[in-house]
Design an enzyme around this catalytic site. Sequence first.
Site, PDB file in Angstrom:
ATOM      1  N   CYS A  50      55.573  58.847  48.943  1.00  0.00           N
ATOM      2  CA  CYS A  50      54.749  57.902  48.183  1.00  0.00           C
ATOM      3  C   CYS A  50      55.385  56.520  48.119  1.00  0.00           C
ATOM      4  CB  CYS A  50      54.494  58.432  46.781  1.00  0.00           C
ATOM      5  SG  CYS A  50      55.997  58.755  45.829  1.00  0.00           S
TER       6      CYS A  50
ATOM      7  N   GLN B  31      63.053  65.517  51.159  1.00  0.00           N
ATOM      8  CA  GLN B  31      61.961  64.957  51.956  1.00  0.00           C
ATOM      9  C   GLN B  31      62.426  64.594  53.362  1.00  0.00           C
ATOM     10  OE1 GLN B  31      61.168  61.884  49.069  1.00  0.00           O
ATOM     11  NE2 GLN B  31      59.374  62.943  48.234  1.00  0.00           N
TER      12      GLN B  31
END
Length: 420
Positions: free
Chosen positions: A50, A118
């Site tokens: 994000c 991630q």
Amino acid sequence: MSLIALGINHRTAPVDIRERVAFPPERMPEALRELTALPMVQEGAILSTCNRTEIYCHLDQTGHQQLLDWLSAYHRLGRDQLQPYVYVHPDLEAVKHLLRVSSGLDSMVLGEPQILGQLKDAFQAASEAGTVSHLLNRLFQHTFSVAKQIRTDTAIGASPVSVAFAAVRLARQIYGDLGETTALLIGAGETIELAARHLHEQQLGRMIIANRTVERAHALASQFNGYAIALDEIPAHLAEADIIIASTASQTPVLRRDTIKTALKARKHKPVFMVDIAVPRDIEPEVGKLEDVYLYTIDDLQQVIQEGLKSRREAAHQAEEIIEVQASHFYGWLRSLDAVQTIRACRDRADASRREVLDKALAQLRQGREPEAVLEFLAHTLTNKLLHAPSANLRQAGYDGRAELIEAARELFGLDESGK
């Protein structure tokens, strides 16, 4: 051959641009294959969160303009729409950037650990798509190792720097092990979700989530093996709660002094830790005057957060020193790859000379020539063959006045000033 890290993040691009440049997980394999189909791209990986989208590539030539063109076209953006927000880190700077990202030094919240997971997901996706090979594989493995070293050797992630983290850290200071405690979380927004995540990571015994919309409470509770209730059910469960964290948008208090007093009586005055993160407050200020209640407001937590930020900034300086050293180590290995082809060519030529001279020496032995004479022939002839080209080139360098080549030869062959 070069490395490139190209991307945008929360510092360089507004959220509407970051949203348009994000890669959904289901499209990642296709995007990776398209990326590595570009003529100059040898290997590639994509990190998309994000807060950032970044492309890591091993190129056989400089080509970040083509990468930018591809990224713009893939997301159906004009190049001029994207270019103002893009950063490019080549070679050594690309290595340093990836190490900083993996360690949480480039994150919105300094030192946050989620980015490492991630990155590991991004590497796994590229591995499964077959778009990483020797160089990027080594880079990512080195990155994961350095990130672990920084977590171990510095306090980069030890101190609370968010309201939710600070609340859970205080709860641990009061109760120690949270395995036997019950937490009541009031609200279902981002802060409550973060608090729920931190509590779950600390092996909380039981979690109750109360919200005006029960469906939202249930959706959040199901992620952490919790129990969902409506706000009007709170009085029936207050006595169970050792920890209460409230963060709603209510304009009036959700918990009042009399309700808490009743719950304390049912708990036989077992202490309760309460955190009111809401503005306006969710818990009446008078609650803090009750015995056996430890009530903290968002202002109280700010001091904890500031101390945590100071601690993390100090740790970040240590982390940057580790990154400088480790990036240099990796880039030294990378530069050494440029010599591999030359080394291989030298060895191939030397081996060809060895075979040629050895065949002649064996033929002489078969003809009955004395072994000592054959050995002398082999050693003399092989030495001449191996040194002929270097000797001729050094003589020419002397003739041309190329002192730097002669000095390089001294270093290459390990000769001192006397020629020994």
